[in-house]
Design a protein around this motif. Structure first.
Motif, short mmCIF file in Angstrom:
data_model
loop_
_atom_site.label_atom_id
_atom_site.label_comp_id
_atom_site.label_asym_id
_atom_site.label_seq_id
_atom_site.Cartn_x
_atom_site.Cartn_y
_atom_site.Cartn_z
N VAL A 21 0.84 -1.20 0.00
CA VAL A 21 0.00 0.00 0.00
C VAL A 21 0.88 1.25 0.00
N ARG A 22 1.93 1.25 0.84
CA ARG A 22 2.84 2.40 0.87
C ARG A 22 3.49 2.61 -0.49
N ARG A 23 3.90 1.51 -1.12
CA ARG A 23 4.53 1.58 -2.46
C ARG A 23 3.51 2.14 -3.47
N ALA A 24 2.28 1.61 -3.43
CA ALA A 24 1.24 2.07 -4.36
C ALA A 24 0.94 3.56 -4.16
N VAL A 25 0.89 4.00 -2.90
CA VAL A 25 0.61 5.41 -2.60
C VAL A 25 1.72 6.30 -3.16
N SER A 26 2.98 5.87 -2.99
CA SER A 26 4.07 6.71 -3.52
C SER A 26 4.02 6.76 -5.05
N LEU A 27 3.62 5.64 -5.69
CA LEU A 27 3.47 5.65 -7.15
C LEU A 27 2.30 6.54 -7.58
N LEU A 28 1.18 6.45 -6.84
CA LEU A 28 0.01 7.29 -7.14
C LEU A 28 0.35 8.77 -7.00
N ASN A 29 1.11 9.11 -5.96
CA ASN A 29 1.49 10.51 -5.74
C ASN A 29 2.33 11.06 -6.89
#
Length: 199
Positions: free
Chosen positions: A12-20
């Motif tokens: 989730v943290r990885r996905a959030v950083s990619l989304l950002n």
């Protein structure tokens, strides 16, 4: 605040950083497309060719693009199941460190198409099989060794399911230990709560 719809985890943290890092100008269109196809079970929002174009447009590796698309779908599905208000969705997303512009884009897309999406989910036939009958029995397995006598109670559920095409009843047997049955019961309670929130 309501309990979090997105659990904290490394992916989730990885996905959030990619989304950002996704281009804010193109993000709303991406959200809108995923929302349109969210209710179509087993159908991808994008063709392979479109995914290749997205990889180039967002400068993402294939694996990272899939993580981004899965995360967006997951967030929107959670919004459906929890029947979230747009402001609540935005608040939840900011709590997992999604940038404000992205969280606002989710909230706007959800405000525009959320109720429609929830309605499509309500009308969707989840599976062509329908539960017709339920039976159960208890079995007690005995194991004896020199030192101990063990009793292992097992519950067996007999589910009679019919297919939409043929009305022939098919029997499915599922065996549970006490712990497995308890976990299954808790999952059913969660499902019931989510169904209640949709009605």
């Amino acid at each position: 605040m309501a309990s979090p719809i997105v659990p904290e985890s490394d992916s989730v943290r990885r996905a959030v950083s990619l989304l950002n890092a996704v281009d804010p100008g193109r993000f709303p269109r991406l959200l809108s497309r995923i929302l349109q196809k969210l209710h179509l079970k087993g159908e991808s929002s994008f063709s392979e060719e479109e995914e290749e174009k997205l990889q180039i447009a967002f400068s993402l590796e294939k694996q990272d693009l899939h993580l981004v698309l899965e995360m967006i779908s997951f967030i929107l599905e959670q919004a459906v199941y929890h029947n979230l208000k747009p402001a609540s969705l935005q608040q939840q997303l900011q709590s997992i460190h999604l940038d404000q512009d992205k969280a606002e884009a989710f909230a706007s897309a959800w405000a525009a198409a959320g109720q429609d999406t929830i309605e499509k989910f309500r009308q969707r036939v989840l599976t062509p099989q329908k539960l017709e009958t339920i039976g159960w029995q208890l079995n007690l397995q005995m194991a004896e060794s020199m030192q101990t006598k063990l009793k292992s109670p097992r519950a067996v559920l007999e589910l009679g399911v019919s297919n939409e095409d043929s009305k022939k009843l098919k029997k499915v047997f599922v065996e549970f230990s006490h712990q497995e049955l308890f976990e299954f019961y808790n999952k059913l309670e969660t499902i019931q709560a989510q169904l209640d929130s949709l009605t």
